[in-house]
Design an enzyme around this catalytic site. Structure first.
Site, mmCIF file in Angstrom:
data_model
loop_
_atom_site.group_PDB
_atom_site.id
_atom_site.type_symbol
_atom_site.label_atom_id
_atom_site.label_comp_id
_atom_site.label_asym_id
_atom_site.label_seq_id
_atom_site.Cartn_x
_atom_site.Cartn_y
_atom_site.Cartn_z
ATOM 1 N N HIS A 65 5.779 10.105 -2.142
ATOM 2 C CA HIS A 65 4.716 10.237 -1.137
ATOM 3 C C HIS A 65 3.523 10.940 -1.769
ATOM 4 C CE1 HIS A 65 3.893 11.133 3.405
ATOM 5 N NE2 HIS A 65 2.762 11.001 2.729
ATOM 6 N N HIS A 67 -0.891 10.334 -2.298
ATOM 7 C CA HIS A 67 -2.086 9.529 -1.996
ATOM 8 C C HIS A 67 -3.109 9.505 -3.123
ATOM 9 C CE1 HIS A 67 -0.834 9.105 2.193
ATOM 10 N NE2 HIS A 67 -0.561 10.401 2.197
ATOM 11 N N GLU A 135 2.030 4.227 4.500
ATOM 12 C CA GLU A 135 2.099 5.291 5.521
ATOM 13 C C GLU A 135 1.022 4.985 6.550
ATOM 14 O OE1 GLU A 135 0.987 9.318 4.577
ATOM 15 O OE2 GLU A 135 2.399 10.144 6.015
ATOM 16 N N ALA A 146 -3.602 13.838 9.574
ATOM 17 C CA ALA A 146 -4.920 13.618 8.972
ATOM 18 C C ALA A 146 -5.225 12.140 8.808
ATOM 19 C CB ALA A 146 -5.000 14.329 7.636
ATOM 20 N N HIS A 201 4.736 10.442 11.646
ATOM 21 C CA HIS A 201 3.591 10.405 12.561
ATOM 22 C C HIS A 201 4.075 9.794 13.877
ATOM 23 C CE1 HIS A 201 0.594 11.691 9.572
ATOM 24 N NE2 HIS A 201 1.442 11.142 8.719
ATOM 25 N N HIS A 222 7.614 13.633 5.424
ATOM 26 C CA HIS A 222 7.266 15.064 5.586
ATOM 27 C C HIS A 222 7.906 15.727 6.801
ATOM 28 C CE1 HIS A 222 3.960 13.228 7.868
ATOM 29 N NE2 HIS A 222 3.260 12.959 6.792
ATOM 30 N N HIS A 257 2.581 23.686 4.705
ATOM 31 C CA HIS A 257 3.135 22.683 5.625
ATOM 32 C C HIS A 257 4.378 23.161 6.363
ATOM 33 C CE1 HIS A 257 0.352 19.843 3.767
ATOM 34 N NE2 HIS A 257 0.642 19.008 4.741
ATOM 35 N N ASP A 279 2.588 14.639 -1.300
ATOM 36 C CA ASP A 279 1.598 14.231 -0.288
ATOM 37 C C ASP A 279 0.186 14.584 -0.783
ATOM 38 O OD1 ASP A 279 0.657 13.067 2.033
ATOM 39 O OD2 ASP A 279 1.227 14.715 3.355
ATOM 40 N N ALA A 313 -4.416 18.323 5.790
ATOM 41 C CA ALA A 313 -4.783 16.982 5.306
ATOM 42 C C ALA A 313 -4.147 16.762 3.947
ATOM 43 C CB ALA A 313 -6.296 16.847 5.233
HETATM 44 ZN ZN ZN Z 1 1.589 11.834 6.544
#
Ligand code: ZN
Length: 388
Positions: A65, A67, A135, A146, A201, A222, A257, A279, A313
């Site tokens: 995970h 980005h 995701e 976010a 989410h 997460h 987190h 993340d 975020a």
């Molecule tokens: Zn996420």
């Protein structure tokens, strides 16, 4: 970065399974481990103790995970964005990456699939690509985190079917809110195509998650973040994830987190069904300041990234930093801690050629400084990365 035919790497080896360290030699041919030789344990040199001068050889890290990093985001849908993100995390020890998209318009997701596939096939470091984690956009508007709520869509098996046909084998994980209409069809479709169906989410109740396990749900992104929380009379998404062994999950151990006690609880409950992820966003490896994530403005400072409304975020983690946080925050031995970023995520994502130092596995290694647990060298498929 030329690939030599046969070579030997030696030192203190932690193999990723949780077993004690040993001194030994790894023989590599054509990027694959072909032999492991333990030094004679009667030899004093071979005893497990790690001295401060030692370098430790561990399996390359696997991030399910992530980005972005070093200014680039996979979701930029550009060659430069993907390259920056991949190479930043590779330098920090991630030799197995699941490039993660965001909640974006469909054409932007398709640009991201195109660029990740291109990096995989064309770049010398392309073999670090395990695949893509979608995701979004099939998430709950109640828990966007976010993610940009404007682009949230109902689960569409039709979109997924087209993406699978266009990029066979590329998509490896799909995050979906299982309570949304259409979730059952897309979870079943993902599972049938070797894609790990994940919840995240999501406003799913305990019962929703239990039903979704029957459709093929196997993972939760997460843990604790952007999901319906735990109440003693309404266990919610979090309670269902904690109690069901079928579901693996992930922790973002950046100190923001999760409370460290929640991280301990999740580690205890999930045993070998939990791994660490970054993340990370494009600000990982960059200076504090203003960035964007999925088209939203993000402010980075003090080690943490937030939207204007205060929502976290993503993170600015790298896997080696996550490892140091795990060892320090949870008082784990190094062999125990290493599992959470190597063998366990490899098993969760089904990358059977990665995650441990064993015969027939890929020769992907990280050489760590035993005192600081910082990355000294990285080997990808039998090739040492160029020294910085
Ligand atoms: Zn996420």
């Amino acid at each position: 970065m030329s690939k030599s035919h046969s070579q030997v790497v030696q030192g203190v080896i932690i193999d990723g399974t949780g077993a004690d360290p040993y001194r030994g030699q790894i023989v590599i041919e054509n990027g694959t481990i072909t032999q492991l030789q333990k030094e004679n344990p009667a030899d004093k040199q071979a005893s497990a103790g790690i001295s401060n001068e030692d370098e430790i050889i561990v399996p390359g890290f696997i991030d399910l995970h992530c980005h972005g990093g070093d200014g680039g985001d996979f979701s930029d849908g550009t060659e430069a964005g993907a390259r920056s993100a991949f190479l930043h995390h590779l330098a920090h020890g991630t030799t197995g990456m699941v490039a993660t998209t965001m909640t974006l318009p469909r054409d932007q997701i398709e640009k991201t699939l195109f660029q990740v596939d291109r990096f995989r096939l064309a770049h010398p470091a392309g073999e670090m690509v395990i695949g893509v984690h979608l995701e979004g956009p099939f998430i709950s508007p109640r828990w966007p985190g976010a993610q940009n709520p404007e682009h949230i869509a109902l689960p569409s098996a039709e979109w997924l079917r087209e993406w699978i046909a266009q990029y066979p084998g590329l998509i490896r994980m799909l995050t979906v809110a299982p309570e949304r209409p259409g979730a059952e069809e897309i979870i079943r479709l993902a599972a049938e195509n070797g894609i790990v169906p994940a919840c995240g989410h999501t406003d799913a109740s305990y019962e929703h998650i239990r039903d979704a396990i029957g459709w093929g749900l196997r993972h939760a992104v997460h843990c604790g973040n952007a999901m319906r929380g735990l109440h003693h009379r309404e266990p919610g998404t979090l309670g269902a994830v904690l109690v069901h062994d079928e579901i693996s999950t992930e922790l973002i151990l950046d100190g923001f987190h999760l409370h460290s006690a929640m991280a301990s609880l999740i580690l205890k409950a999930k045993q070998d069904q939990v791994c660490l992820v970054t993340d990370a966003i494009r600000a990982s490896g960059m200076a504090d300041g203003a960035y964007t994530l999925g088209g939203l403005d993000v402010e980075v400072g003090g080690g943490c990234a937030r939207l204007g409304n205060g929502a976290l975020a993503g993170s600015i983690l790298t896997m080696d930093q996550a490892l140091r946080n795990l060892v320090q925050g949870q008082q784990l031995s190094l062999p125990e801690a290493i599992r959470y970023i190597t063998a366990i995520p490899a098993r969760i994502i089904g990358a059977s050629d990665r995650g441990t130092i064993a015969v027939h596995r890929r020769a992907d290694f990280v050489v760590l400084d035993s005192g600081t647990l910082t990355v000294r060298r990285v080997m990808l498929g039998g090739r040492w990365l160029d020294e910085p």
